[in-house]
Enzyme design. Sequence first.
Site, PDB file in Angstrom:
ATOM      1  N   HIS A  58      32.462 -37.050  92.830  1.00  0.00           N
ATOM      2  CA  HIS A  58      32.150 -38.031  91.782  1.00  0.00           C
ATOM      3  C   HIS A  58      32.933 -37.712  90.508  1.00  0.00           C
ATOM      4  O   HIS A  58      33.606 -38.587  89.934  1.00  0.00           O
ATOM      5  CB  HIS A  58      30.639 -38.005  91.518  1.00  0.00           C
ATOM      6  N   GLU A  59      32.858 -36.462  90.073  1.00  0.00           N
ATOM      7  CA  GLU A  59      33.557 -36.074  88.850  1.00  0.00           C
ATOM      8  C   GLU A  59      35.068 -36.067  89.053  1.00  0.00           C
ATOM      9  O   GLU A  59      35.836 -36.401  88.139  1.00  0.00           O
ATOM     10  CB  GLU A  59      33.078 -34.702  88.385  1.00  0.00           C
ATOM     11  N   HIS A  62      36.392 -39.561  88.528  1.00  0.00           N
ATOM     12  CA  HIS A  62      36.566 -39.855  87.102  1.00  0.00           C
ATOM     13  C   HIS A  62      37.868 -39.230  86.585  1.00  0.00           C
ATOM     14  O   HIS A  62      38.669 -39.894  85.914  1.00  0.00           O
ATOM     15  CB  HIS A  62      35.404 -39.271  86.287  1.00  0.00           C
TER      16      HIS A  62
END
Length: 266
Positions: A58-59, A62
């Site tokens: 997820h990170e 980003h």
Amino acid sequence: MTTATARPSDRRISPVFLGILAVAAVTGWATWTGFAEQPGVAVFFFVTAAWVVSLCLHEYAHARTALHSGDISIGAKGYLTLNPLKYTHALLSIVLPVVFVIMGGIGLPGGAVFIERGRIQGRWRHSLISAAGPLTNVLFAVVCTAPFWLDALDGVPRDFRYALAFLALLQVTAAILNFLPVPGLDGYGVIEPWLSYDIRRQLEPFAPFGLLFVFALLWLPALNGAFFDMVDAVLRGLGIDEVDTYCGFELYRFWQGTNEYCSVTP
């Protein structure tokens, strides 16, 4: 604004992440084969490790999107190595989400990677950076539920099926929570570039408390019920019923003992 020079080590996958991935693989195998003497222990470590892997991805989503959008400082911060210890708030990114899984079976949105937004031009790019994280949870949920919506469960051991269902529930809850248009969450980050300067200034002080506000609302029975009705509807659309997620959570919490209902459910 700082400058950064790209180095091979900036993009080399971290041994920390590889270790977490190895734990997920080994305990997933133990869950599948029934190798573990206590299947709940194997499920606990498999789901927890796989959940942390999804938080890292997820990170990473980003960070990678920000890199291609113009923030060349991302690599030097270590965000491309998938090392959770490099995140701005390791406690919020990893520890707290795991605690919430253990306590309530809910996928808490993770912490943050620090993106130098001033380097990025264009509102669409800013929105895409914010959307990239929860879209990763959506993709993870689709992968976890593939055996269910492809009707390919023949030969899949019961405990492994339960573990996948519970892991999918975590991904769906994380995606829905993250996409809420609340300051501090990714959903707000998607729409923020399109708001007026005055509105953004007024909402900015609430960003540190947005997640707390959401979870306070979830304590209200009516809103909690509506939220999980939405989660259940999404999971049913992906072929998972409530028995699978319920038994997955019960098996995950192995310290509470064996649930007789789940132990006899085919």
